[in-house]
Design a protein around this motif. Structure first.
Motif, mmCIF file in Angstrom:
data_model
loop_
_atom_site.group_PDB
_atom_site.id
_atom_site.type_symbol
_atom_site.label_atom_id
_atom_site.label_comp_id
_atom_site.label_asym_id
_atom_site.label_seq_id
_atom_site.Cartn_x
_atom_site.Cartn_y
_atom_site.Cartn_z
ATOM 1 N N ASP A 99 31.800 -63.773 56.561
ATOM 2 C CA ASP A 99 32.165 -65.180 56.698
ATOM 3 C C ASP A 99 33.649 -65.325 56.371
ATOM 4 O O ASP A 99 34.038 -65.444 55.203
ATOM 5 C CB ASP A 99 31.319 -66.042 55.773
ATOM 6 C CG ASP A 99 31.497 -67.529 56.009
ATOM 7 O OD1 ASP A 99 32.252 -67.906 56.938
ATOM 8 O OD2 ASP A 99 30.868 -68.314 55.281
ATOM 9 N N VAL A 100 34.484 -65.304 57.413
ATOM 10 C CA VAL A 100 35.932 -65.281 57.247
ATOM 11 C C VAL A 100 36.428 -66.553 56.566
ATOM 12 O O VAL A 100 37.278 -66.504 55.667
ATOM 13 C CB VAL A 100 36.621 -65.075 58.616
ATOM 14 C CG1 VAL A 100 38.125 -65.153 58.484
ATOM 15 C CG2 VAL A 100 36.214 -63.743 59.212
ATOM 16 N N ARG A 101 35.911 -67.705 56.962
ATOM 17 C CA ARG A 101 36.369 -68.962 56.349
ATOM 18 C C ARG A 101 36.051 -69.016 54.863
ATOM 19 O O ARG A 101 36.859 -69.495 54.064
ATOM 20 C CB ARG A 101 35.754 -70.165 57.065
ATOM 21 C CG ARG A 101 36.303 -70.360 58.444
ATOM 22 C CD ARG A 101 35.936 -71.663 59.062
ATOM 23 N NE ARG A 101 34.542 -72.018 58.845
ATOM 24 C CZ ARG A 101 34.032 -73.188 59.192
ATOM 25 N NH1 ARG A 101 34.776 -74.091 59.756
ATOM 26 N NH2 ARG A 101 32.751 -73.449 58.978
ATOM 27 N N LYS A 102 34.894 -68.515 54.485
ATOM 28 C CA LYS A 102 34.526 -68.514 53.055
ATOM 29 C C LYS A 102 35.473 -67.639 52.253
ATOM 30 O O LYS A 102 35.944 -68.032 51.179
ATOM 31 C CB LYS A 102 33.094 -68.027 52.886
ATOM 32 C CG LYS A 102 32.646 -67.984 51.430
ATOM 33 C CD LYS A 102 31.266 -67.419 51.304
ATOM 34 C CE LYS A 102 31.412 -66.001 50.835
ATOM 35 N NZ LYS A 102 30.169 -65.339 50.493
ATOM 36 N N TRP A 103 35.786 -66.437 52.759
ATOM 37 C CA TRP A 103 36.652 -65.527 52.022
ATOM 38 C C TRP A 103 38.093 -66.015 51.994
ATOM 39 O O TRP A 103 38.796 -65.815 51.006
ATOM 40 C CB TRP A 103 36.553 -64.123 52.591
ATOM 41 C CG TRP A 103 35.281 -63.471 52.138
ATOM 42 C CD1 TRP A 103 34.169 -63.258 52.882
ATOM 43 C CD2 TRP A 103 34.984 -63.025 50.820
ATOM 44 N NE1 TRP A 103 33.189 -62.686 52.099
ATOM 45 C CE2 TRP A 103 33.668 -62.519 50.821
ATOM 46 C CE3 TRP A 103 35.692 -62.984 49.629
ATOM 47 C CZ2 TRP A 103 33.065 -61.995 49.701
ATOM 48 C CZ3 TRP A 103 35.086 -62.458 48.506
ATOM 49 C CH2 TRP A 103 33.791 -61.974 48.538
ATOM 50 N N ARG A 104 38.531 -66.669 53.069
ATOM 51 C CA ARG A 104 39.879 -67.253 53.042
ATOM 52 C C ARG A 104 39.950 -68.389 52.034
ATOM 53 O O ARG A 104 40.942 -68.530 51.316
ATOM 54 C CB ARG A 104 40.274 -67.751 54.423
ATOM 55 C CG ARG A 104 40.659 -66.636 55.344
ATOM 56 C CD ARG A 104 41.211 -67.159 56.636
ATOM 57 N NE ARG A 104 41.606 -66.045 57.488
ATOM 58 C CZ ARG A 104 41.943 -66.169 58.740
ATOM 59 N NH1 ARG A 104 41.940 -67.373 59.312
ATOM 60 N NH2 ARG A 104 42.287 -65.121 59.444
ATOM 61 N N ALA A 105 38.904 -69.192 51.962
ATOM 62 C CA ALA A 105 38.866 -70.279 50.976
ATOM 63 C C ALA A 105 38.838 -69.714 49.554
ATOM 64 O O ALA A 105 39.498 -70.248 48.649
ATOM 65 C CB ALA A 105 37.662 -71.177 51.219
ATOM 66 N N ASN A 106 38.089 -68.633 49.353
ATOM 67 C CA ASN A 106 38.054 -67.995 48.033
ATOM 68 C C ASN A 106 39.420 -67.432 47.646
ATOM 69 O O ASN A 106 39.837 -67.539 46.491
ATOM 70 C CB ASN A 106 37.013 -66.878 47.998
ATOM 71 C CG ASN A 106 35.601 -67.410 47.921
ATOM 72 O OD1 ASN A 106 35.380 -68.564 47.584
ATOM 73 N ND2 ASN A 106 34.646 -66.570 48.267
ATOM 74 N N ALA A 107 40.112 -66.824 48.608
ATOM 75 C CA ALA A 107 41.450 -66.287 48.329
ATOM 76 C C ALA A 107 42.411 -67.412 47.980
ATOM 77 O O ALA A 107 43.231 -67.292 47.062
ATOM 78 C CB ALA A 107 41.958 -65.492 49.526
ATOM 79 N N PHE A 108 42.325 -68.525 48.705
ATOM 80 C CA PHE A 108 43.185 -69.669 48.409
ATOM 81 C C PHE A 108 42.875 -70.234 47.026
ATOM 82 O O PHE A 108 43.793 -70.562 46.263
ATOM 83 C CB PHE A 108 43.001 -70.753 49.471
ATOM 84 C CG PHE A 108 43.853 -71.957 49.246
ATOM 85 C CD1 PHE A 108 45.195 -71.942 49.585
ATOM 86 C CD2 PHE A 108 43.325 -73.107 48.691
ATOM 87 C CE1 PHE A 108 45.993 -73.052 49.372
ATOM 88 C CE2 PHE A 108 44.107 -74.216 48.470
ATOM 89 C CZ PHE A 108 45.450 -74.190 48.817
ATOM 90 N N ALA A 109 41.603 -70.334 46.684
ATOM 91 C CA ALA A 109 41.216 -70.868 45.371
ATOM 92 C C ALA A 109 41.694 -69.953 44.244
ATOM 93 O O ALA A 109 42.177 -70.434 43.207
ATOM 94 C CB ALA A 109 39.704 -71.047 45.306
ATOM 95 N N ALA A 110 41.572 -68.648 44.436
ATOM 96 C CA ALA A 110 42.037 -67.706 43.410
ATOM 97 C C ALA A 110 43.550 -67.801 43.248
ATOM 98 O O ALA A 110 44.070 -67.773 42.118
ATOM 99 C CB ALA A 110 41.630 -66.279 43.772
ATOM 100 N N SER A 111 44.263 -67.941 44.350
ATOM 101 C CA SER A 111 45.717 -68.082 44.284
ATOM 102 C C SER A 111 46.106 -69.376 43.584
ATOM 103 O O SER A 111 47.003 -69.391 42.731
ATOM 104 C CB SER A 111 46.290 -68.048 45.699
ATOM 105 O OG SER A 111 47.657 -68.349 45.688
ATOM 106 N N ALA A 112 45.437 -70.457 43.925
ATOM 107 C CA ALA A 112 45.738 -71.747 43.292
ATOM 108 C C ALA A 112 45.429 -71.718 41.797
ATOM 109 O O ALA A 112 46.176 -72.282 40.988
ATOM 110 C CB ALA A 112 44.949 -72.857 43.972
ATOM 111 N N ALA A 113 44.350 -71.052 41.416
ATOM 112 C CA ALA A 113 44.008 -70.951 39.990
ATOM 113 C C ALA A 113 45.048 -70.134 39.239
ATOM 114 O O ALA A 113 45.434 -70.492 38.111
ATOM 115 C CB ALA A 113 42.625 -70.327 39.831
#
Length: 85
Positions: A14-28
């Motif tokens: 699920d590419v969108r899920k993993w991109r969202a997770n990467a963005f969330a980790a970066s923002a955190a």
């Protein structure tokens, strides 16, 4: 997944899920760094982060490169010796 999202999607990632997770980790990570900086300086202002700082960090990241191991040390030396006026 970054280079071939269609291929990753074809094998069930699920590419969108993993991109969202990467963005969330970066923002955190950036949020934690901002909180630590505020705790250390006891002051927050837009003037604390001039455009030269952003440009020097961008050059440091470009020097590090995605696959050049020595680049990390070159970027660290660059960022250490660039004047932060």
């Amino acid at each position: 997944m970054r280079d071939h999202p269609t291929a990753a999607l074809a094998v069930g990632v699920d590419v969108r899920k993993w991109r969202a997770n990467a963005f969330a980790a970066s923002a955190a990570t950036v949020g934690a760094a901002g909180a630590i900086n505020t705790g250390l300086t006891h002051f927050v202002s837009p003037d604390s982060f001039p455009i030269f700082l952003s440009l020097s960090l961008l050059v440091g990241v470009a020097l590090a490169g995605p696959s050049w191991r020595v680049g990390i040390f070159v970027a660290a030396v660059f960022l250490s010796f660039v004047p932060d006026d």
